[in-house]
Design a protein around this motif. Structure first.
Motif, PDB file in Angstrom:
ATOM      1  N   PHE A   1     -10.832   6.872   3.146  1.00 35.05           N
ATOM      2  CA  PHE A   1     -11.529   5.624   3.443  1.00 35.05           C
ATOM      3  C   PHE A   1     -12.474   5.814   4.633  1.00 35.05           C
ATOM      4  O   PHE A   1     -13.630   5.391   4.593  1.00 35.05           O
TER       5      PHE A   1
ATOM      6  N   ARG B   1     -16.414   5.256   4.712  1.00 33.93           N
ATOM      7  CA  ARG B   1     -16.933   4.191   5.581  1.00 33.93           C
ATOM      8  C   ARG B   1     -17.811   4.735   6.701  1.00 33.93           C
ATOM      9  O   ARG B   1     -18.774   4.102   7.109  1.00 33.93           O
TER      10      ARG B   1
ATOM     11  N   ASN C   1      -8.779   0.066  -5.049  1.00 34.57           N
ATOM     12  CA  ASN C   1      -8.391   1.402  -5.513  1.00 34.57           C
ATOM     13  C   ASN C   1      -6.884   1.460  -5.734  1.00 34.57           C
ATOM     14  O   ASN C   1      -6.175   2.214  -5.052  1.00 34.57           O
TER      15      ASN C   1
ATOM     16  N   PHE D   1     -10.365  -2.014   0.711  1.00 36.25           N
ATOM     17  CA  PHE D   1     -10.606  -0.746   0.006  1.00 36.25           C
ATOM     18  C   PHE D   1      -9.403  -0.378  -0.855  1.00 36.25           C
ATOM     19  O   PHE D   1      -9.554   0.012  -2.014  1.00 36.25           O
ATOM     20  N   SER D   2      -8.215  -0.531  -0.296  1.00 39.16           N
ATOM     21  CA  SER D   2      -6.989  -0.197  -1.027  1.00 39.16           C
ATOM     22  C   SER D   2      -6.784  -1.119  -2.217  1.00 39.16           C
ATOM     23  O   SER D   2      -6.324  -0.679  -3.273  1.00 39.16           O
TER      24      SER D   2
ATOM     25  N   GLU E   1     -11.058  -3.792   6.414  1.00 38.27           N
ATOM     26  CA  GLU E   1     -11.838  -3.097   5.382  1.00 38.27           C
ATOM     27  C   GLU E   1     -10.953  -2.124   4.603  1.00 38.27           C
ATOM     28  O   GLU E   1     -11.114  -1.966   3.389  1.00 38.27           O
ATOM     29  N   PHE E   2     -10.036  -1.447   5.295  1.00 42.24           N
ATOM     30  CA  PHE E   2      -9.119  -0.522   4.618  1.00 42.24           C
ATOM     31  C   PHE E   2      -8.228  -1.275   3.633  1.00 42.24           C
ATOM     32  O   PHE E   2      -7.999  -0.803   2.513  1.00 42.24           O
TER      33      PHE E   2
ATOM     34  N   THR F   1       0.392   4.469   0.684  1.00 42.56           N
ATOM     35  CA  THR F   1      -0.730   3.595   1.002  1.00 42.56           C
ATOM     36  C   THR F   1      -0.327   2.133   0.873  1.00 42.56           C
ATOM     37  O   THR F   1      -0.666   1.313   1.726  1.00 42.56           O
TER      38      THR F   1
END
Length: 120
Positions: free
Chosen positions: A110, A114, A95, A91-92, A87-88, A29
């Motif tokens: 995700f 979402r 997290n 998000f990452s 957004e990803f 990721t």
């Protein structure tokens, strides 16, 4: 002739055991996030868009609608790819425990968060 077949069979078994021991690296990721962060070079953006699109397309192509209920439901008109990728990345960042996990699984998680399907 028998000796040739025995030799080929032995060689095939040997090659098969070598391949079985080979570890195939998987994009993490964090590696995907590093490529997807903006501003990105044209090469990075192309890789990011291509990789994330392939993850979603694979989800669509492999999910059998009669055996597995959908868990990602993108309503149309869909948001812009760059917005979803941004957004990803956010998000990452929120997290960090997922940074070393395979990117494809985290990206699907995700997308499920979402774009949840109705009734969940």
């Amino acid at each position: 002739m028998k000796k040739i077949f025995v030799l080929l069979a032995a060689l095939g078994a040997f090659c098969g055991s070598i391949q079985a021991q080979e570890k195939i690296p998987v994009l993490s990721t964090q590696e995907l996030v590093n490529v997807c962060k903006l501003p990105a070079s044209p090469e990075s953006r192309s890789f990011c868009v291509g990789y994330t699109t392939a993850i979603y397309d694979t989800y669509l192509a492999t999910r059998h609608p009669q055996r597995a209920k959908p868990y990602i439901c993108v309503k149309q008109p869909a948001p812009a790819r760059d917005d979803v990728i941004s957004e990803f990345v956010k998000f990452s960042a929120s997290n960090p425990q997922a940074s070393d996990k395979p990117a494809a699984g985290v990206f699907l998680g995700f997308l499920a968060a979402r774009f949840p399907c109705a009734g969940k």
